[in-house]
Write a protein that holds these residues in place. Sequence first.
Motif, mmCIF file in Angstrom:
data_model
loop_
_atom_site.group_PDB
_atom_site.id
_atom_site.type_symbol
_atom_site.label_atom_id
_atom_site.label_comp_id
_atom_site.label_asym_id
_atom_site.label_seq_id
_atom_site.Cartn_x
_atom_site.Cartn_y
_atom_site.Cartn_z
ATOM 1 N N TYR B 223 37.108 38.595 42.615
ATOM 2 C CA TYR B 223 37.546 38.929 43.976
ATOM 3 C C TYR B 223 37.039 37.883 44.966
ATOM 4 N N GLU B 224 35.795 37.466 44.788
ATOM 5 C CA GLU B 224 35.253 36.420 45.660
ATOM 6 C C GLU B 224 36.003 35.106 45.474
ATOM 7 N N ALA B 225 36.345 34.812 44.224
ATOM 8 C CA ALA B 225 37.102 33.576 43.964
ATOM 9 C C ALA B 225 38.424 33.598 44.729
ATOM 10 N N TYR B 226 39.124 34.732 44.665
ATOM 11 C CA TYR B 226 40.411 34.821 45.370
ATOM 12 C C TYR B 226 40.220 34.755 46.880
ATOM 13 N N GLN B 227 39.125 35.333 47.371
ATOM 14 C CA GLN B 227 38.904 35.302 48.823
ATOM 15 C C GLN B 227 38.651 33.882 49.323
ATOM 16 N N GLN B 228 38.028 33.066 48.465
ATOM 17 C CA GLN B 228 37.741 31.688 48.876
ATOM 18 C C GLN B 228 38.879 30.726 48.534
ATOM 19 N N CYS B 229 39.810 31.212 47.749
ATOM 20 C CA CYS B 229 40.847 30.356 47.157
ATOM 21 C C CYS B 229 41.696 29.660 48.234
ATOM 22 N N SER B 230 41.946 28.371 48.048
ATOM 23 C CA SER B 230 42.758 27.616 49.007
ATOM 24 C C SER B 230 44.215 28.052 48.929
ATOM 25 N N ASP B 231 44.945 27.821 50.016
ATOM 26 C CA ASP B 231 46.374 28.133 50.012
ATOM 27 C C ASP B 231 47.091 27.360 48.910
ATOM 28 N N TYR B 232 46.658 26.126 48.695
ATOM 29 C CA TYR B 232 47.293 25.310 47.659
ATOM 30 C C TYR B 232 47.151 25.985 46.299
ATOM 31 N N ASP B 233 45.933 26.435 45.983
ATOM 32 C CA ASP B 233 45.715 27.090 44.685
ATOM 33 C C ASP B 233 46.493 28.402 44.578
ATOM 34 N N LEU B 234 46.516 29.165 45.683
ATOM 35 C CA LEU B 234 47.269 30.425 45.655
ATOM 36 C C LEU B 234 48.751 30.159 45.427
ATOM 37 N N GLU B 235 49.204 29.023 45.915
ATOM 38 C CA GLU B 235 50.632 28.708 45.850
ATOM 39 C C GLU B 235 51.011 28.118 44.490
#
Lengths: 445, 445
Positions: B223-235
Amino acid sequence: MESGPPGGSGPAEPGPRLRGLRGADATASASSWSRFGAEAGCRAPAVAAVLPAGGSGERMGVPTPKQFCPILERPLISYTLQALERVSWIRDIVVAVTGENMETMKGIIQRYRHKRISLVEAGVTRHRSIFNGLKALAEDQPNCRLSKPEVVIIHDAVRPFVEEDVLLRVVTAAQEHGASGAIRPLVSTVISPSADSCLDHSLERAKHRASEMPQAFLFDVIYEAYQQCSDYDLEFGTECLHLALKYSHIKAKLVEGSPDLWKVTYKRDLYAAESIIKERISQQVCVVMDTKENEEHVGRCLEEMLKTELNHVKVTSGQDLQQIILEQCYNFVCVNVMTSDFEETQRLLNMLEESNLSILYPVVVISVHFLDYESVPFGQRMEKVMQIREFAKEVKKRNILLSGLLIYFPQEEQKLQESLRQGATIIAALIKDRNSGLIGQLLVA
Amino acid sequence: MESGPPGGSGPAEPGPRLRGLRGADATASASSWSRFGAEAGCRAPAVAAVLPAGGSGERMGVPTPKQFCPILERPLISYTLQALERVSWIRDIVVAVTGENMETMKGIIQRYRHKRISLVEAGVTRHRSIFNGLKALAEDQPNCRLSKPEVVIIHDAVRPFVEEDVLLRVVTAAQEHGASGAIRPLVSTVISPSADSCLDHSLERAKHRASEMPQAFLFDVIYEAYQQCSDYDLEFGTECLHLALKYSHIKAKLVEGSPDLWKVTYKRDLYAAESIIKERISQQVCVVMDTKENEEHVGRCLEEMLKTELNHVKVTSGQDLQQIILEQCYNFVCVNVMTSDFEETQRLLNMLEESNLSILYPVVVISVHFLDYESVPFGQRMEKVMQIREFAKEVKKRNILLSGLLIYFPQEEQKLQESLRQGATIIAALIKDRNSGLIGQLLVA
C-alpha cells in the motif's frame, strides 16, 4: 527423393493437394514469393528447412514426446510438416529424430504422404540436432544426397500453425541481413532472481521480446556458426540467433510473428491445438441433395436453415462435388429427399473414399432423412438404424465419421421450422466435436 | 457482507460447497494452513485478495473482455472467484471492474452465488485498478466497510486454475519477506531488440524466470509502495514486485508455481481452459440403478464395463446419492433394469435439481435402457424418444444435459459384451464433449 524446382510449384501429389487450410495453394505460393520478392528487390533463393524433433516432451507430463502426441489421431509433427510442405518454394525439409523414433517417423511420412522430407538422427541436445540437420544439407559430407540451399529455415516440430507469410518474411530478411527470427511481445514480466530465490530485478517488458520460430539464415552463416560452436554452447544453448551473433557476428533481423506461432509445450497446448484444428476444419459445410431440381423443397429449407443457424460457417451446395472435395471441405450434409434409402449418401461416401480427402483430417458426413410419422412404419426405421451403423463402422476405417439424422416433417409450417432448426443444431454439434464415439447413431430432430 | 473468521472455515453456503474440484474442502483448508503455518513458524494472518479485472481483452481478438468470456456458458472470472473463495482463510476478495461492467459483475456474483466479494471501480491501468482495490482495504478511506488485512494476495481474474497450495506459499513467504510472487521457467528465449529491430542480445534462459500470479504482500508494504508510486509507473508499469522493490525496498521471495498458473491471454487459451475444465469434471461417473439387489444383472455388467473402458475415470455406485452429489460428481449414468420407463431417472433429476449441483457446471445424465427386440414393440420405443426429449428440454434450463441410451440386449454373451462396450464408448463421448446440442437424443448401442 523428390524435390520441386526452387521457387516453382511442388511435385504432383495424390488426391487433393496437401496444402494448409488457410494457406494459398502451390501456384499462389510461387506467385506470392515473386510478388513479395520483387517488392523487396530479391530473387527467389534456394530454401531448405531443418526441424529438430528429438525432444522428450518432459514438460508435457506424458510419456510420448510431444511432437508425436496425437491430435485428431494424427501426430502433431505431421501438422507441422503439412504446414511447411504446402509452401512450394521450400525444396527440402530435414527432420532430426532420435534413433528410437526413426521408424515411427518413417511411418508418419508414409501414412500421411509427406513429401520432400529427409530424416537425420537427432543429437542429444537441440543444437546438436539442428547441426546434424545442417550437415545433411552442407554438401561437404559423405553420402550427401541433398544440395546446399542458399537460405535455411529452422523451425520447431511443435509449432504446427506456421503460415507461409511469416516464412517468406524471415527468408527475405535472412537474405538481406544474414539471419532473421520471429518474435512476439512478452505475456509475462521477465525477472532475474538472486541466488537465494529473491527478486534481483525485473526487466522492462516493453524493451524485450520473446524469440519464437521460424528463424532463417543464410546457410553459410549458420553452418559456420555451428562448426565453430563450443561444446558448452552445443550442450546448454537453445537460441540459434545467439549463435549467429556470437560466432558469425550477424545481428539477426527480428520479424513480428502472429500469436499462432506459439510452441506446444504443455498438455493445455495440445488441447488448444486440437480446438484450433477442429475450428479450422469446421468452417465449411457442403450440402448434397439427391435431387437436382432447384424448386422449393424441404432439402432447400434445411440448407437455408443451416445458413441462418451456423454462424461463421460457409454453407455450399454440393453441385460440383469433385471441386468442393478439391477445395478441402471436411463436412458434408447429405439430404435424401426423394428416397428413404442411403443411395445418395453411399454415392458421396464412395467419392470421399476415392478422393483421399480424409487422410489428413476426419471427415464428417451426416445422412439426413425426413420422417413423416404417418407414412413410414417403425420397423423400417429400425432397419435404417442398423444399416447406418454398419456403414459407419466401415467408413470409420477411412477416417470418415458418419451419422444419421432423422428430421420430423410435420405439415404445420411453424413446427417444420422448429424441426429444421433442431436439425441444424445437431449438425453443428456433430461437426464441432467430431467425436468418433457417436458414429453410426441416428439422431432425431 | 459475510466474512469468515481469519484462518477458520468459511460461511455456510447453499447446496454443495463452492469449493474447487481438486482442492481440499474448507475444513481441510484451515488445517492445511495450520499445518503449513506451524512448520514455517507462522501464525495465521488476516488475508484478503485483490483482483484487477478492468482489462479490455484486446489481445484475444474478441469484443468481450477476456475475463467475461464464457467457458461452458459461465464467465471465466467466475472460475477464478470460485478458486479463491474455496480457500477459507481468504477473508475478503476485492474485484476491480470498470463502471460499464459493474452490473455484469454483480449479475455473475448473484447467479453463481459467490461470497466474500466486494466490488470497486477499476482504474484505467492495471496498477490503478490494484491501487483502488487496496484503498478499499486500507481503513483510511471514507465509507470503508472492510478491515485491513495483514497480508494481501494480488491475483489475475484470468488465471482460473490457482490452487490453495501456491496461495499458501506466497502468503507465508510474504509474511516472512514482505513480498512474494509465483514464477515459472521461461518457455521462449527472451531477447533485447535494437532500435532498428535487430537482435541486440539474447538473455540466458536459465538465469531468468517469468513472473506470474498470485503474488502476496504485507499490506503496508504494497500500500505504501502504491501511495508513493509515480504517475509514470502507475500508467506504464505492470509488475507489483517491481513496485515493492522500488518504493518499499523489499526484495520479493520467489516461489515456483505450477504450469496451471498461466494467464488466459489469447483465444487458444480459452480453448485450453475449456478443455481442462471439461477434463476435470469428467473424472468421476456415478452409476445409479433402479434396483438395490447386489446380484449379477445387466446393470452391474455395464458398471463393470465402464470401469474397464473409461480410463482415468472413477466409476462409483450411486448407493449414497446425496453424498456423491456433495462430493461434486458431475456425471450420472442412470440404469433402468427393472422397468422400461423413466421413474429412476426422474428421481435422480429431482435430486440434482434440488441440490444446486449444476449451478457451476453442466451435469451430464444418461438414462440407460435395455432393449430386447423380441419383447418391446417399436411404437413404445418411439414414445420413449419423445418423452426423453421433453425431459431434456426441461432440465436443460437447470444446466443438466440429459440423453438416453438404449442398449441392445442379445442372449449371446459375446454379443452382449459388444453392446455394453459400445454403450460405454457412447457414455464416454457424451461426458467428454458435454455438447448441449445433443440433449434429448436416444442413442443406440
